[in-house]
Design an enzyme around this catalytic site. Sequence first.
Site, short mmCIF file in Angstrom:
data_model
loop_
_atom_site.label_atom_id
_atom_site.label_comp_id
_atom_site.label_asym_id
_atom_site.label_seq_id
_atom_site.Cartn_x
_atom_site.Cartn_y
_atom_site.Cartn_z
N ALA A 17 39.28 -132.00 28.36
CA ALA A 17 38.61 -131.25 29.44
C ALA A 17 37.28 -131.89 29.82
CB ALA A 17 38.40 -129.79 29.02
N GLY A 18 36.64 -132.56 28.87
CA GLY A 18 35.37 -133.24 29.17
C GLY A 18 34.21 -132.87 28.26
N SER A 38 37.49 -125.37 19.68
CA SER A 38 37.21 -123.99 19.24
C SER A 38 38.04 -122.98 20.06
CB SER A 38 35.71 -123.68 19.31
OG SER A 38 35.07 -124.22 20.43
N SER A 45 41.54 -130.15 24.90
CA SER A 45 41.40 -131.58 24.65
C SER A 45 41.45 -132.30 26.00
CB SER A 45 42.53 -132.06 23.74
OG SER A 45 42.43 -133.45 23.55
N THR A 75 33.22 -133.96 25.21
CA THR A 75 32.47 -135.08 24.64
C THR A 75 31.64 -135.79 25.72
OG1 THR A 75 34.22 -135.37 23.02
CG2 THR A 75 32.71 -137.21 23.28
P1 ADP Z 1 37.19 -133.75 25.37
O1 ADP Z 1 35.98 -134.12 24.54
O2 ADP Z 1 37.10 -132.39 25.98
O3 ADP Z 1 38.48 -133.99 24.63
P2 ADP Z 1 36.57 -136.16 26.82
O4 ADP Z 1 35.15 -136.01 27.23
O5 ADP Z 1 36.89 -137.01 25.62
O6 ADP Z 1 37.24 -134.73 26.64
O7 ADP Z 1 37.42 -136.74 28.05
C1 ADP Z 1 37.33 -136.20 29.35
C2 ADP Z 1 37.79 -137.21 30.38
O8 ADP Z 1 37.69 -136.61 31.66
C3 ADP Z 1 36.94 -138.47 30.40
O9 ADP Z 1 37.78 -139.57 30.65
C4 ADP Z 1 36.00 -138.22 31.59
O10 ADP Z 1 35.57 -139.41 32.20
C5 ADP Z 1 36.91 -137.41 32.53
N1 ADP Z 1 36.18 -136.54 33.45
C6 ADP Z 1 36.40 -136.47 34.78
N2 ADP Z 1 35.56 -135.59 35.37
C7 ADP Z 1 34.79 -135.09 34.38
C8 ADP Z 1 33.71 -134.15 34.37
N3 ADP Z 1 33.28 -133.54 35.47
N4 ADP Z 1 33.12 -133.85 33.19
C9 ADP Z 1 33.56 -134.46 32.06
N5 ADP Z 1 34.56 -135.36 31.99
C10 ADP Z 1 35.18 -135.68 33.16
#
Ligand code: ADP
Length: 182
Positions: free
Chosen positions: A15-16, A85, A13, A18
Amino acid sequence: MRQGAIIWLTGLSGAGKTTIAHGVAQELLLRNCLLEVLDGDVVRTNLSLGLGFSKQDRDTNVRRIGFVAELLSRNGIIAIVAAISPYREIREQLKKTSTNFVEVYVNAPLCVCEFRDVKGLYAKAKAGQIKHFTGISDPYEEPLNPEIICQTNKFTPQQCVSQVLDYLEQQEFISALDFVTK
Ligand code: ADP
């Protein structure tokens, strides 16, 4: 018919997943591709409503998402899945049975995800208010042979999106010629 694919983003959760899923979706739209985003959080409010976070329920959730993604990809649609997952075996099963499965490990160290705490869930999990929280009180099994690893603590979201698109081009799921020309 154009070739479909399943782009399966797995990781902790925050990690990025979405962020990358929507970035890839935007780029694919520019290339005139058919696509759908299946977000784990959204799926849990409909297709998997009522499922919890036991291993069995998590696997059921993943199996359902995999089933829908497969139907889409079979019909020329690129299904982009963003779902924690956490269990390797079920991901491997999907990989074996699905056509055109691209596993993307969205990888950031736990401490980075905790620091980001996008939804405030890590604080709650650490306070014991959420049980079975991946990385804190539930396991995450890293992929052993993912097609792509996005290191989101080292690269920007746009760089990670480009990494996925480059792979899709290399594998000829998409072509540089797909851009809509006006
Ligand atoms: P997940 O869906 O894995 O729970 P999210 O996409 O909701 O994660 O959130 C990831 C957060 O990390 C966001 O605030 C995004 O802006 C930040 N972030 C920083 N660097 C990256 C990157 N390289 N790729 C994706 N998100 C990133």
